[in-house]
Scaffold this motif. Structure first.
Motif, PDB file in Angstrom:
ATOM      1  N   ASP A 294       0.825  -1.216   0.000  1.00  0.00           N
ATOM      2  CA  ASP A 294       0.000   0.000   0.000  1.00  0.00           C
ATOM      3  C   ASP A 294       0.858   1.264   0.000  1.00  0.00           C
ATOM      4  OD1 ASP A 294      -2.272  -1.568   0.034  1.00  0.00           O
ATOM      5  OD2 ASP A 294      -2.615  -1.333   2.188  1.00  0.00           O
ATOM      6  N   ARG A 295       1.869   1.273   0.839  1.00  0.00           N
ATOM      7  CA  ARG A 295       2.707   2.473   0.989  1.00  0.00           C
ATOM      8  C   ARG A 295       3.494   2.783  -0.282  1.00  0.00           C
ATOM      9  NH1 ARG A 295       7.426   3.393   5.490  1.00  0.00           N
ATOM     10  NH2 ARG A 295       7.886   5.522   4.913  1.00  0.00           N
ATOM     11  N   HIS A 296       3.998   1.747  -0.928  1.00  0.00           N
ATOM     12  CA  HIS A 296       4.862   1.950  -2.089  1.00  0.00           C
ATOM     13  C   HIS A 296       4.189   1.598  -3.410  1.00  0.00           C
ATOM     14  CE1 HIS A 296       8.284   2.787   0.494  1.00  0.00           C
ATOM     15  NE2 HIS A 296       7.974   1.711   1.189  1.00  0.00           N
ATOM     16  N   ARG A 297       2.889   1.341  -3.339  1.00  0.00           N
ATOM     17  CA  ARG A 297       2.103   0.997  -4.527  1.00  0.00           C
ATOM     18  C   ARG A 297       2.743  -0.150  -5.301  1.00  0.00           C
ATOM     19  NH1 ARG A 297      -1.612   5.408  -6.336  1.00  0.00           N
ATOM     20  NH2 ARG A 297      -1.585   4.104  -8.189  1.00  0.00           N
ATOM     21  N   LEU A 298       3.003  -1.240  -4.582  1.00  0.00           N
ATOM     22  CA  LEU A 298       3.649  -2.416  -5.155  1.00  0.00           C
ATOM     23  C   LEU A 298       2.632  -3.530  -5.381  1.00  0.00           C
ATOM     24  CD1 LEU A 298       6.717  -2.667  -2.725  1.00  0.00           C
ATOM     25  CD2 LEU A 298       6.718  -1.761  -5.049  1.00  0.00           C
ATOM     26  N   ALA A 299       2.906  -4.345  -6.353  1.00  0.00           N
ATOM     27  CA  ALA A 299       2.147  -5.582  -6.536  1.00  0.00           C
ATOM     28  C   ALA A 299       2.900  -6.693  -5.806  1.00  0.00           C
ATOM     29  CB  ALA A 299       2.029  -5.920  -8.015  1.00  0.00           C
ATOM     30  N   VAL A 300       2.162  -7.590  -5.193  1.00  0.00           N
ATOM     31  CA  VAL A 300       2.770  -8.694  -4.455  1.00  0.00           C
ATOM     32  C   VAL A 300       2.191  -9.994  -4.994  1.00  0.00           C
ATOM     33  CG1 VAL A 300       3.008  -9.784  -2.191  1.00  0.00           C
ATOM     34  CG2 VAL A 300       3.062  -7.292  -2.379  1.00  0.00           C
ATOM     35  N   LEU A 301       3.063 -10.922  -5.344  1.00  0.00           N
ATOM     36  CA  LEU A 301       2.648 -12.260  -5.727  1.00  0.00           C
ATOM     37  C   LEU A 301       2.770 -13.123  -4.478  1.00  0.00           C
ATOM     38  CD1 LEU A 301       1.819 -14.362  -7.820  1.00  0.00           C
ATOM     39  CD2 LEU A 301       4.253 -14.658  -8.344  1.00  0.00           C
ATOM     40  N   PHE A 302       1.630 -13.548  -3.952  1.00  0.00           N
ATOM     41  CA  PHE A 302       1.568 -14.264  -2.693  1.00  0.00           C
ATOM     42  C   PHE A 302       1.139 -15.700  -2.993  1.00  0.00           C
ATOM     43  CE2 PHE A 302      -0.818 -15.230   1.298  1.00  0.00           C
ATOM     44  CZ  PHE A 302       0.221 -15.042   2.184  1.00  0.00           C
ATOM     45  N   ILE A 303       2.031 -16.654  -2.800  1.00  0.00           N
ATOM     46  CA  ILE A 303       1.739 -18.052  -3.108  1.00  0.00           C
ATOM     47  C   ILE A 303       1.533 -18.796  -1.796  1.00  0.00           C
ATOM     48  CG2 ILE A 303       2.618 -20.161  -4.170  1.00  0.00           C
ATOM     49  CD1 ILE A 303       4.303 -18.310  -6.008  1.00  0.00           C
TER      50      ILE A 303
END
Length: 90
Positions: free
Chosen positions: A19-28
């Motif tokens: 949220d803070r850095h506007r990142l996408a996260v791939l969570f497996i």
């Protein structure tokens, strides 16, 4: 495997950073309930079948059978928490 509190802390940190850095996260994960709580979009893979979308859509539109256990776990996380007042009234 991490204990529940450590997993929760890692998930919270990942959400905060995303949220803070506007990142996408791939969570497996194998824990669909955790994915439902942590992700805006999920992709459920089972053998050669896949189902993707918002967590609530995937859970609501899943087919019975192979994913029944995963869906049951996710539904526990999607239910709105009951308040103590509701419990006291019953």
């Amino acid at each position: 495997m991490l204990d529940v509190s450590t997993r929760a802390g890692v998930a919270t940190t990942l959400r905060h950073l995303a949220d803070r850095h506007r990142l996408a996260v791939l969570f497996i994960t194998h824990d669909l309930g955790e994915a439902v709580q942590s992700c805006h979009q999920i992709l459920v893979l089972h053998r050669r079948a896949a189902q993707a979308g918002r967590p609530d859509e995937v859970v609501a539109n899943s087919n019975p059978g192979d994913r029944a256990d995963l869906v049951a776990a996710a539904r526990r996380h999607l239910r709105p928490p009951s308040s103590d007042r509701d419990t006291e009234r019953q």
